[in-house]
Design an enzyme around this catalytic site. Structure first.
Site, short mmCIF file in Angstrom:
data_model
loop_
_atom_site.label_atom_id
_atom_site.label_comp_id
_atom_site.label_asym_id
_atom_site.label_seq_id
_atom_site.Cartn_x
_atom_site.Cartn_y
_atom_site.Cartn_z
N ASP A 182 0.87 -1.17 0.00
CA ASP A 182 0.00 0.00 0.00
C ASP A 182 0.91 1.23 0.00
O ASP A 182 2.12 1.13 0.18
CB ASP A 182 -0.96 -0.02 1.21
CG ASP A 182 -2.18 0.90 0.96
OD1 ASP A 182 -2.11 1.74 0.04
OD2 ASP A 182 -3.18 0.79 1.69
C1 NOJ Z 1 -3.91 3.99 0.24
C2 NOJ Z 1 -5.11 3.12 0.38
O1 NOJ Z 1 -5.07 2.43 1.61
C3 NOJ Z 1 -5.29 2.12 -0.76
O2 NOJ Z 1 -6.51 1.49 -0.61
C4 NOJ Z 1 -5.18 2.81 -2.07
O3 NOJ Z 1 -5.42 1.91 -3.11
C5 NOJ Z 1 -3.80 3.44 -2.16
N1 NOJ Z 1 -3.67 4.42 -1.12
C6 NOJ Z 1 -3.54 4.09 -3.52
O4 NOJ Z 1 -4.21 5.26 -3.65
#
Ligand code: NOJ
Length: 739
Positions: A263
């Site tokens: 993530d």
């Molecule tokens: C953080 C989030 O937790 C995740 O779900 C998301 O896909 C990513 N950022 C990318 O934006």
């Protein structure tokens, strides 16, 4: 390209090229002024190196992405195209209801169609991968990201996730209009302690395996192309560095062969988790866990070469990751066509087309849940007399929810505008009156977004707004209150400890209810709210969630009876925040609450009942359904046979409607404590007045498995209850024995 060719390519790549494939660049680096931005400097990356990286995210637009790809093709020594990823969560430009609302529709086919629409719009605009579906199981509506889940049933989450993956990826990802899906956040991100985002997860291994992991596994079985790591720890190890989770469970046990992406920033955050002293150690831990792509930190970019040179990791470990990324690019057809479906003309034709809007409207209508409807105050009709619509949602166009990064207010009509339109087209004959009545938030209160504060209009004249609303309410025969959270109250980092309506709206409802008793309250929210006061003051309550681009039209469809509500809550609505976390499938306790108020020693609260305000699976309709007692085709099940549980469902009301018939099973005695009920099936059927249909559920032994006292995933012989009804509170049951 064949596997052999991919391997040849890999062999021919320099170490730097290979490391580049592992790097996902933040969007700020993809513009012409990239080198002026902070991220470029902190990553220590040169302008040329940007175009040798494997992927980026959140940059969209066919023309722009084609240009970026051109630069990549002229810079990257082996002309390896870049992957373009983004969070297409509930639509790209045509926004459909948030995932939690889709869960409420219990309509997997509809979610598949919506995902397909999103894949078409965004792939014509140049995107290759969406960070969806989110298969995280949720039980605590303090957590803002419950809006992105399909709820608290692992069965529903699995079915919904599979449907979305089929919608996004199609039969083959080279098929026009498809894109790769990414299941997230592996694992158990939906169970942060206290509902506080990014917080520690404390789950016993049995609960993790039986309740939290199966929805991700279902996504993997459905062929999902990518998996994303979660921010949280499990058993005190952050997922992004968790070898057991990523290698033993995800790869070996679940058989995931695709790309594992961190993530955002999660590899760098291993330092904050205090399991790595610096980003170099963080990179080593993540690589050892088999995380292929580093989303937006310099951990891999700056350290992988040194890790290999110093013998801390092997080049084979790096090759493993690179090969998976090359395979994904190959599966998407990027080597043959690096632009894939990016096409300005097709994007223009497809985005917000009439067809797409119609689908979004249908999905929104199907997801709304009628929570109360005393004296059949809904649907609105001539009998409703003069109707007033009151509340901050009267003029709000932001009906999308948190993750609709490309949804635009100018593409959406507010409720007031939609009524005007319906009057023009003849869809409505009587025009209601309107007043905003209150601001969304308390005076001066701000909601922080990523990068600044949300632009939420605030009217200085609070008293004037209230008086205008009260005057309308006094004159009206029926008042429809349009209240709720703002989209930025939920979503990522949208945790709250008070899950009631915002204060000015509570005051508004309170005041209006003093002058008019015929109140219908529509609630917009990204989570189950504490609706006790709303229930007290309203004859009808309709949960509209965040319904999307066509949300206002869908809402009028439901309010005026063109669409008969059929949604069911996919997450328990608590009586108050103190009951959380809460779910339908709790374990029995040693001291169950038997309602005996003279006995203190029971598992209960002194100040509130144990039961929820609305249980999982609950929702009303404008008609009524009778469900007959459950009959079983046999009272004995073996490993090689099946039992069919049947009920007859009859529409005994006056209008056509749909009912979600739900199957639950209880394992009555086992080697470990088993839930009071487990959701195992559902079927949504539509019946005309007087019509009757038989609904059948086939029960097989594999549906009864769990992690036993011996840590084996298997069933245990004994007696089981089978429940079939229209919510998790049903006690319509029959019994069978597993031999
Ligand atoms: C953080 C989030 O937790 C995740 O779900 C998301 O896909 C990513 N950022 C990318 O934006």
């Amino acid at each position: 390209m064949t596997k052999e060719k991919l391997l040849e390519l890999l062999k021919d790549m320099s170490l730097e090229e290979k490391i580049g494939q592992l790097v996902q660049l933040p969007p700020e680096l993809m513009g012409d002024d990239a080198m002026a931005t902070g991220p470029a400097q902190s990553m220590g990356i040169t302008y040329e190196q940007i175009y040798e990286c494997g992927s980026t995210l959140t940059v969209t637009g066919a023309e722009k992405l084609k240009k970026i790809q051109d630069k990549v093709l002229s810079t990257q020594p082996h002309k390896i195209p870049m992957l373009f990823m983004a969070d297409i969560i509930n639509g790209y430009r045509t926004i459909y209801p948030i995932p939690l609302a889709q869960g409420a529709s219990f309509d997997t086919k509809l979610s598949e169609e919506c995902a397909r629409m999103a894949a078409k719009e965004s792939s014509y605009d140049g995107l290759h991968v969406t960070f969806s579906p989110m298969a995280d199981l949720v039980k605590d509506s303090r957590w803002g990201r419950v809006m992105e889940s399909t709820g608290e049933s692992v069965f529903l989450n699995s079915e919904m996730g599979k449907a979305m993956i089929v919608g996004y990826q199609g039969k083959d990802m080279t098929e026009e209009g498809s894109m790769a899906a990414c299941v997230k956040h592996f694992a158990a991100y939906g169970a942060p302690m206290g509902g506080r985002d990014y917080n520690t997860v404390e789950l016993d291994e049995r609960t993790l395996k039986d309740e939290y992991l199966p929805a991700y596994e279902a996504a993997i079985k459905a062929g999902v192309a990518l998996t994303m790591t979660s921010f949280n720890t499990i058993n005190r190890v952050p997922s992004t560095a968790n070898k057991w989770l990523m290698r033993d469970i995800l790869r070996d046990k679940m058989g995931f062969k695709g790309v594992l992406i961190s993530d955002w920033g999660a590899i760098g955050e291993l330092v904050n988790h205090a399991v790595a002293a610096d980003k170099k150690e963080a990179a080593r831990l993540a690589l050892e866990a088999g995380v292929d792509i580093d989303m937006c930190t310099e951990s891999y970019f700056a350290n992988t070469k040194a890790l290999i040179d110093e013998g801390l990791i092997s080049e084979e470990l790096l090759d493993e990751c690179v090969l998976r990324i090359l395979e994904l690019k190959n599966d998407l057809g990027l080597f043959e066509n690096p632009y894939r479906f990016a096409d300005e003309a097709k994007a223009k034709e497809c985005i917000l087309s009439k067809e797409n809007r119609a689908l979004a409207r249908k999905a929104a209508g199907q997801s709304m849940v009628l929570l109360e409807n005393h004296k059949s105050i809904l649907p609105l009709s001539e009998k409703s007399g003069k109707v007033a619509f009151i509340g901050p949602y009267v003029d709000c166009k932001h009906l999308y929810g948190f993750w609709s990064l490309w949804g635009r207010d100018e593409d959406t009509a507010s409720v007031r505008e939609t009524v005007d339109e319906f009057i023009k087209t003849g869809e409505l004959s009587e025009k209601p009156s309107f007043a905003q009545g209150s601001n969304f938030l308390k005076k001066g209160e701000k909601l922080v977004q990523f990068g600044g504060y949300a632009d939420i209009p605030e009217n200085e004249d609070e008293e004037g707004m209230l008086n205008e609303a009260l005057n309308l309410a006094k004159e009206a025969d029926t008042v429809v209150m349009l209240l709720g959270e703002h989209a930025f109250h939920s979503g990522e980092a949208g945790s709250r400890t008070d899950i009631r309506l915002p204060k000015p709206q509570r005051k508004l409802l309170d005041e209006v209810s003093k002058v008019n008793k015929n109140i219908v309250t529509v609630v917009f929210s990204g989570r189950p709210l504490d609706l006790r006061d709303v229930k007290k003051r309203s004859k009808a309550v309709l949960e509209a969630w965040f319904p999307g681009t066509e949300g206002a039209a869908a809402l009028l469809d439901v309010l005026y009876g063109k669409v008969n509500p059929s949604g069911k809550v996919p997450m328990t609505f608590p009586r108050n925040v103190g009951q959380l976390p809460m779910c339908y499938n709790e374990l029995p306790t040693g001291r169950p609450n038997n309602g005996d108020d003279t006995n203190r020693a029971m598992s209960r609260y002194l100040d509130v009942a144990n039961t929820p305000l609305y249980p999982f699976g609950y929702g009303l309709s404008y008609t009524k359904f009778d469900i007959s007692p459950v009959t079983l085709s046999s009272d004995t099940l073996t490993k090689d046979t099946s039992i069919t549980a049947s009920v007859k469902v009859t529409n005994v009301g006056k209008v056509t409607g749909s009912e979600v018939v739900q199957l639950y099973i209880r394992d009555k005695v086992a080697s470990v404590s088993r839930p009071v009920k487990e959701h195992k099936g559902f079927e949504k059927i539509c019946l005309k007045p007087g019509e009757e249909k038989t609904v059948e559920f086939v029960i097989t032994e594999d549906m009864l498995r769990f992690t036993t006292i011996n840590n084996v995933y298997e069933s245990e012989p004994g007696s089981f209850d089978v429940f079939v009804g229209n919510s998790s509170a049903t006690d319509n049951k029959a019994e069978f024995i597993l031999k």
